[in-house]
Design a protein around this motif. Structure first.
Motif, PDB file in Angstrom:
ATOM      1  N   PRO A  16       9.708 -10.180 -16.127  1.00 35.38           N
ATOM      2  CA  PRO A  16       8.954 -10.774 -15.374  1.00 35.38           C
ATOM      3  C   PRO A  16      10.225 -10.945 -14.117  1.00 35.38           C
ATOM      4  N   GLN A  17      11.480 -10.542 -14.415  1.00 38.24           N
ATOM      5  CA  GLN A  17      11.897 -10.770 -12.499  1.00 38.24           C
ATOM      6  C   GLN A  17      12.193  -9.160 -12.284  1.00 38.24           C
ATOM      7  N   ALA A  18      11.609  -7.944 -12.852  1.00 39.84           N
ATOM      8  CA  ALA A  18      11.964  -6.699 -12.157  1.00 39.84           C
ATOM      9  C   ALA A  18      10.608  -6.515 -11.795  1.00 39.84           C
ATOM     10  N   LEU A  19      10.564  -7.605 -10.855  1.00 42.54           N
ATOM     11  CA  LEU A  19       9.202  -6.922  -9.697  1.00 42.54           C
ATOM     12  C   LEU A  19       9.398  -6.087  -8.162  1.00 42.54           C
ATOM     13  N   PRO A  20       8.871  -5.389  -7.802  1.00 47.36           N
ATOM     14  CA  PRO A  20       9.307  -4.640  -6.725  1.00 47.36           C
ATOM     15  C   PRO A  20       9.224  -5.767  -5.177  1.00 47.36           C
ATOM     16  N   LEU A  21       9.347  -6.711  -5.084  1.00 48.26           N
ATOM     17  CA  LEU A  21       9.251  -7.717  -4.283  1.00 48.26           C
ATOM     18  C   LEU A  21      10.071  -6.537  -3.018  1.00 48.26           C
ATOM     19  N   GLY A  22      11.425  -6.763  -2.793  1.00 46.67           N
ATOM     20  CA  GLY A  22      11.363  -6.284  -1.851  1.00 46.67           C
ATOM     21  C   GLY A  22      10.269  -4.982  -1.766  1.00 46.67           C
ATOM     22  N   CYS A  23      10.089  -4.122  -1.770  1.00 51.11           N
ATOM     23  CA  CYS A  23       9.336  -2.546  -1.347  1.00 51.11           C
ATOM     24  C   CYS A  23       7.884  -3.319  -1.027  1.00 51.11           C
ATOM     25  N   ALA A  24       7.560  -4.276  -1.679  1.00 50.60           N
ATOM     26  CA  ALA A  24       6.148  -5.120  -1.323  1.00 50.60           C
ATOM     27  C   ALA A  24       6.413  -6.080  -0.362  1.00 50.60           C
ATOM     28  N   CYS A  25       7.524  -6.102   0.572  1.00 56.55           N
ATOM     29  CA  CYS A  25       8.009  -7.011   1.844  1.00 56.55           C
ATOM     30  C   CYS A  25       7.127  -6.205   2.776  1.00 56.55           C
ATOM     31  N   ILE A  26       8.362  -4.498   2.736  1.00 55.21           N
ATOM     32  CA  ILE A  26       7.809  -3.660   4.180  1.00 55.21           C
ATOM     33  C   ILE A  26       6.896  -3.493   3.877  1.00 55.21           C
ATOM     34  N   ALA A  27       6.138  -2.963   2.823  1.00 54.55           N
ATOM     35  CA  ALA A  27       4.995  -1.936   2.425  1.00 54.55           C
ATOM     36  C   ALA A  27       3.954  -4.084   3.536  1.00 54.55           C
ATOM     37  N   SER A  28       4.034  -4.769   3.205  1.00 49.94           N
ATOM     38  CA  SER A  28       3.310  -6.122   3.954  1.00 49.94           C
ATOM     39  C   SER A  28       3.478  -5.602   5.007  1.00 49.94           C
ATOM     40  N   SER A  29       4.735  -6.001   6.240  1.00 52.37           N
ATOM     41  CA  SER A  29       4.944  -5.252   6.891  1.00 52.37           C
ATOM     42  C   SER A  29       4.486  -4.720   7.937  1.00 52.37           C
ATOM     43  N   LEU A  30       3.951  -3.273   7.418  1.00 55.37           N
ATOM     44  CA  LEU A  30       3.344  -2.364   7.682  1.00 55.37           C
ATOM     45  C   LEU A  30       2.230  -2.702   7.738  1.00 55.37           C
ATOM     46  N   LYS A  31       1.590  -3.735   7.117  1.00 54.59           N
ATOM     47  CA  LYS A  31      -0.089  -3.753   6.898  1.00 54.59           C
ATOM     48  C   LYS A  31       0.200  -4.553   8.601  1.00 54.59           C
ATOM     49  N   HIS A  32       0.501  -5.368   8.428  1.00 59.61           N
ATOM     50  CA  HIS A  32       0.613  -6.366   9.617  1.00 59.61           C
ATOM     51  C   HIS A  32       0.540  -5.816  11.531  1.00 59.61           C
ATOM     52  N   SER A  33       1.989  -4.803  10.948  1.00 58.13           N
ATOM     53  CA  SER A  33       1.929  -4.007  12.737  1.00 58.13           C
ATOM     54  C   SER A  33       0.802  -4.254  13.099  1.00 58.13           C
ATOM     55  N   PRO A  34       1.198  -4.576  14.504  1.00 55.40           N
ATOM     56  CA  PRO A  34       0.435  -4.329  15.728  1.00 55.40           C
ATOM     57  C   PRO A  34      -0.284  -2.798  15.637  1.00 55.40           C
ATOM     58  N   PHE A  35       0.969  -2.582  15.526  1.00 55.88           N
ATOM     59  CA  PHE A  35       0.901  -0.445  16.493  1.00 55.88           C
ATOM     60  C   PHE A  35       0.579   0.357  15.443  1.00 55.88           C
ATOM     61  N   LEU A  36       0.392  -0.411  13.678  1.00 53.63           N
ATOM     62  CA  LEU A  36       0.356   0.665  12.801  1.00 53.63           C
ATOM     63  C   LEU A  36      -1.466   0.467  11.959  1.00 53.63           C
ATOM     64  N   LYS A  37      -2.661  -0.335  12.348  1.00 55.87           N
ATOM     65  CA  LYS A  37      -3.410  -0.227  12.691  1.00 55.87           C
ATOM     66  C   LYS A  37      -3.706   1.117  12.607  1.00 55.87           C
ATOM     67  N   ASP A  38      -3.830   2.183  12.502  1.00 52.23           N
ATOM     68  CA  ASP A  38      -4.415   3.336  12.117  1.00 52.23           C
ATOM     69  C   ASP A  38      -4.149   3.877  10.404  1.00 52.23           C
ATOM     70  N   PHE A  39      -3.019   3.117  10.059  1.00 52.64           N
ATOM     71  CA  PHE A  39      -2.298   3.829   8.539  1.00 52.64           C
ATOM     72  C   PHE A  39      -2.565   3.100   7.613  1.00 52.64           C
ATOM     73  N   SER A  40      -2.730   3.639   6.765  1.00 54.35           N
ATOM     74  CA  SER A  40      -3.026   3.499   5.449  1.00 54.35           C
ATOM     75  C   SER A  40      -2.073   3.534   4.584  1.00 54.35           C
ATOM     76  N   VAL A  41      -1.089   1.830   4.290  1.00 56.26           N
ATOM     77  CA  VAL A  41      -0.788   1.788   3.169  1.00 56.26           C
ATOM     78  C   VAL A  41      -0.316   1.195   2.007  1.00 56.26           C
ATOM     79  N   LYS A  42       0.433   2.035   1.540  1.00 57.17           N
ATOM     80  CA  LYS A  42       0.076   2.247  -1.027  1.00 57.17           C
ATOM     81  C   LYS A  42       1.798   1.523  -0.856  1.00 57.17           C
ATOM     82  N   LEU A  43       1.642   0.961  -2.066  1.00 52.81           N
ATOM     83  CA  LEU A  43       3.178   0.251  -2.938  1.00 52.81           C
ATOM     84  C   LEU A  43       2.136   1.294  -4.024  1.00 52.81           C
ATOM     85  N   LEU A  44       3.497   1.852  -4.419  1.00 54.67           N
ATOM     86  CA  LEU A  44       4.079   2.433  -6.297  1.00 54.67           C
ATOM     87  C   LEU A  44       4.942   1.683  -6.344  1.00 54.67           C
ATOM     88  N   TYR A  45       5.194   1.831  -7.911  1.00 56.83           N
ATOM     89  CA  TYR A  45       6.380   1.634  -8.307  1.00 56.83           C
ATOM     90  C   TYR A  45       5.908   1.823  -9.842  1.00 56.83           C
TER      91      TYR A  45
END
Length: 568
Positions: A16-45
């Motif tokens: 439960p402690q080994a969750l990819p939270l840091g990487c997910a935070c980056i992915a979430s910010s990329l998804k919400h960036s108004p300048f990157l709407k045309d990108f698909s963002v995927k989280l892998l781990y």
């Protein structure tokens, strides 16, 4: 072709402690960036415990425009190899790396195009936007690059102490926007704040933001509601010092009570900020505390910029014991100025305060920390590659480090996994020994009787069930009592071990269990049984079979362990 960004990382373990939270935070910010709407963002781990297939997984989705990697001590080489694999197949993919290892590293990386120091949510978004705008000409406009972003070794060295602070109030939650699913995990990580006001010289945080930024309460409430909805069993709180602000700490406990009742929470706290009110507050929710003691030697702690008031520490931990709060300590062996005897004294001090667990670690001299920069002044010799463990110092020899590791093994197997807190000090007192000396004796016994004379690896602890460890504890003490000509005291003491072992298994695993005793469980459960000599001399044997079970004991739905004598 549609543009894509893959955010990927390699987790240390399946837990439960080994969750990819840091990487997910980056992915979430990329998804919400108004300048990157045309990108698909995927989280892998994936986990280090699994077959390493991350590179193949990445390329199976086709060419990513950008590959963003979250790099830690344990996965640096694997992710450098991943970048090499992806670039070999898709040379035009831009690899961006961030995370603690990138933030602290003093060596250039292999196969990464760009590196981001410090918080990456805003920096990675800005970097991708600039790369889209300028392409290969981006270095002509390097003044526009976010602070902490570097392209090569020269640029890195010019900016080695600079990172870009991030405004946590503007960050999106990877839980609430669906970026990070918790269905594959038995628990979750919950980030409450960033920044740490302390200067512990061995820690990454000492070089980070000194100002503490708290995430908005509105976000925290929604995340608590999310955890409850997803039926999360346990939450590990990410806050460098949860209780530095007592009023806030108690208020958050109130929010947990209201929005996430029944979920178990783990907190990292400082003992010097515990008082009666906060201790009482922790009893209102299912929780456990972890306290960074690191050493009980004041001078050793001064060497790493930590303070310690033994009297205050004991007093405040005493509140937790009085209120029945579950807590544990952390200790580090190999700290500057410490030695094997000093580490043993720290173990003895820690265990004398009845912690439910004692986590012991070798010192890691992490690049980017004050300790790394001052390593030569303390004569520290350490591994060049991750995990950068101390090999030896002028006070802690290589042989002593190995002996400390042996003691660490016993602490973990015998005390932690063996759930020995309830009765361990009773045995220590009865045998007129120190906790560390008993644990050292157990290590020797274990090697000779259970491991074919070979020294075990630290990670071998996890291969034993609690029942197996209980059996070892009883066998070990049977030999010890015999060697001291105290055989007549062994039967009541073995009942004590079996009693608390049964209670812990029923409580931890929500099972029922039947155990045979030589003495009545009603008498074993009294404080008298903890005085082995007194109990043996004043209580008579009453052989019986006893059933242990869980039962709700009040209207809140809380459960406790009960027992029933089946036969005498």
């Amino acid at each position: 072709m549609a543009k894509s960004i893959i955010c990927a990382t390699l987790l240390a373990e399946k837990s439960p402690q080994a969750l990819p939270l840091g990487c997910a935070c980056i992915a979430s910010s990329l998804k919400h960036s108004p300048f990157l709407k045309d990108f698909s963002v995927k989280l892998l781990y994936q986990s280090l415990e699994e077959e390493f297939t991350l590179p193949e997984k990445i390329v199976s989705f086709g060419k990513p425009s950008y590959l963003v990697l979250s790099v830690f001590v344990w996965n640096r080489k694997a992710l450098e190899d991943t970048a090499f694999y992806v670039k070999k197949i898709f040379p035009e993919t831009v690899v961006i790396a961030g995370g603690p290892e990138v933030t602290s590293s003093v060596k250039p990386f292999k196969n990464f195009d760009w590196c981001v120091k410090g918080a990456g949510e805003e920096a990675v978004c800005s970097l991708v936007m600039l790369l889209e705008k300028y392409g290969k000409d981006i270095l002509k406009f390097k003044k526009e690059l976010p602070v902490g972003v570097y392209k090569n070794e020269q640029f890195f060295l010019q900016n080695k102490n600079r990172t870009q602070p991030v405004n946590v109030e503007k960050l999106s939650s990877p839980y609430l926007d669906g970026t990070l699913s918790v269905k594959n995990f038995e628990g979750s990580l919950w980030e409450l704040a960033r920044g740490c006001p302390f200067n512990c010289s061995y820690c990454y945080e000492s070089k980070g933001e000194k100002k503490i930024q708290y995430f908005p309460e509105s976000r925290l409430v929604k995340e608590l509601q999310f955890f409850k909805k997803e039926k999360i069993r346990q939450v590990f709180v990410l806050d460098p010092t949860y209780n530095i602000n007592k009023e806030r700490s108690i208020h958050l406990i109130t929010l947990i009570e209201k929005y996430a009742p029944g979920i178990f929470f783990y907190f990292e706290v400082r003992a010097e900020f515990i008082d009666r009110a906060l201790s009482k507050a922790f009893t209102r929710i299912p929780c456990a505390l972890q306290i960074g003691l690191q050493s009980s030697n004041l001078q050793v702690l001064k060497n790493v910029n930590r303070t310690f008031d033994e009297k205050k520490f004991k007093r405040n931990v005493g509140y937790l014991n009085e209120d029945g709060v579950v807590f544990g300590f952390d200790l580090i062996y190999g700290l500057p100025g410490d030695n094997l005897e000093g580490f043993k004294k720290s173990v003895d001090f820690a265990l004398s305060l009845y912690p439910n667990n004692l986590e012991t670690f070798p010192l890691s001299v992490l690049a980017g920390t004050d300790l790394y920069e001052n390593a030569s002044s303390f004569f520290l010799e350490f591994q060049e590659n991750p995990p950068y463990h101390l090999i030896k110092s002028n006070t802690f020899s290589e042989e002593e480090m190995k002996k400390a590791q042996m003691l660490s093994f016993s602490v973990n197997l015998f005390y932690n996994q063996g759930r020995a807190v309830s009765w361990f000090l009773s045995a220590v007192k009865f045998l007129h020994k120190t906790p560390s000396s008993v644990l050292e004796e157990f290590y020797t016994w274990f090697v000779n009787n259970k491991n074919n004379g070979k020294n075990p690896r630290l990670d071998e602890c996890i291969s034993f069930s609690h029942r197996q460890i209980e059996k070892m504890q009883i066998e070990f003490f049977q030999e010890v009592f015999k060697s001291k000509s105290k055989e007549k005291f062994f039967t009541p003491f073995s009942d004590l071990i079996k009693f608390y072992a049964a209670v812990s298994r029923v409580s931890f695993d929500s099972i029922e269990e039947t155990v045979s005793f030589s003495y009545s469980p009603d008498e074993i459960a009294t404080p008298y049984a903890l005085d082995i000599k007194f109990f043996t001399e004043h209580f008579k044997k009453k052989p019986c079979r006893v059933k242990f079970f869980l039962k709700e004991f009040d209207s809140t739905g809380k459960k406790d362990v009960f027992w029933k004598i089946l036969s005498r």
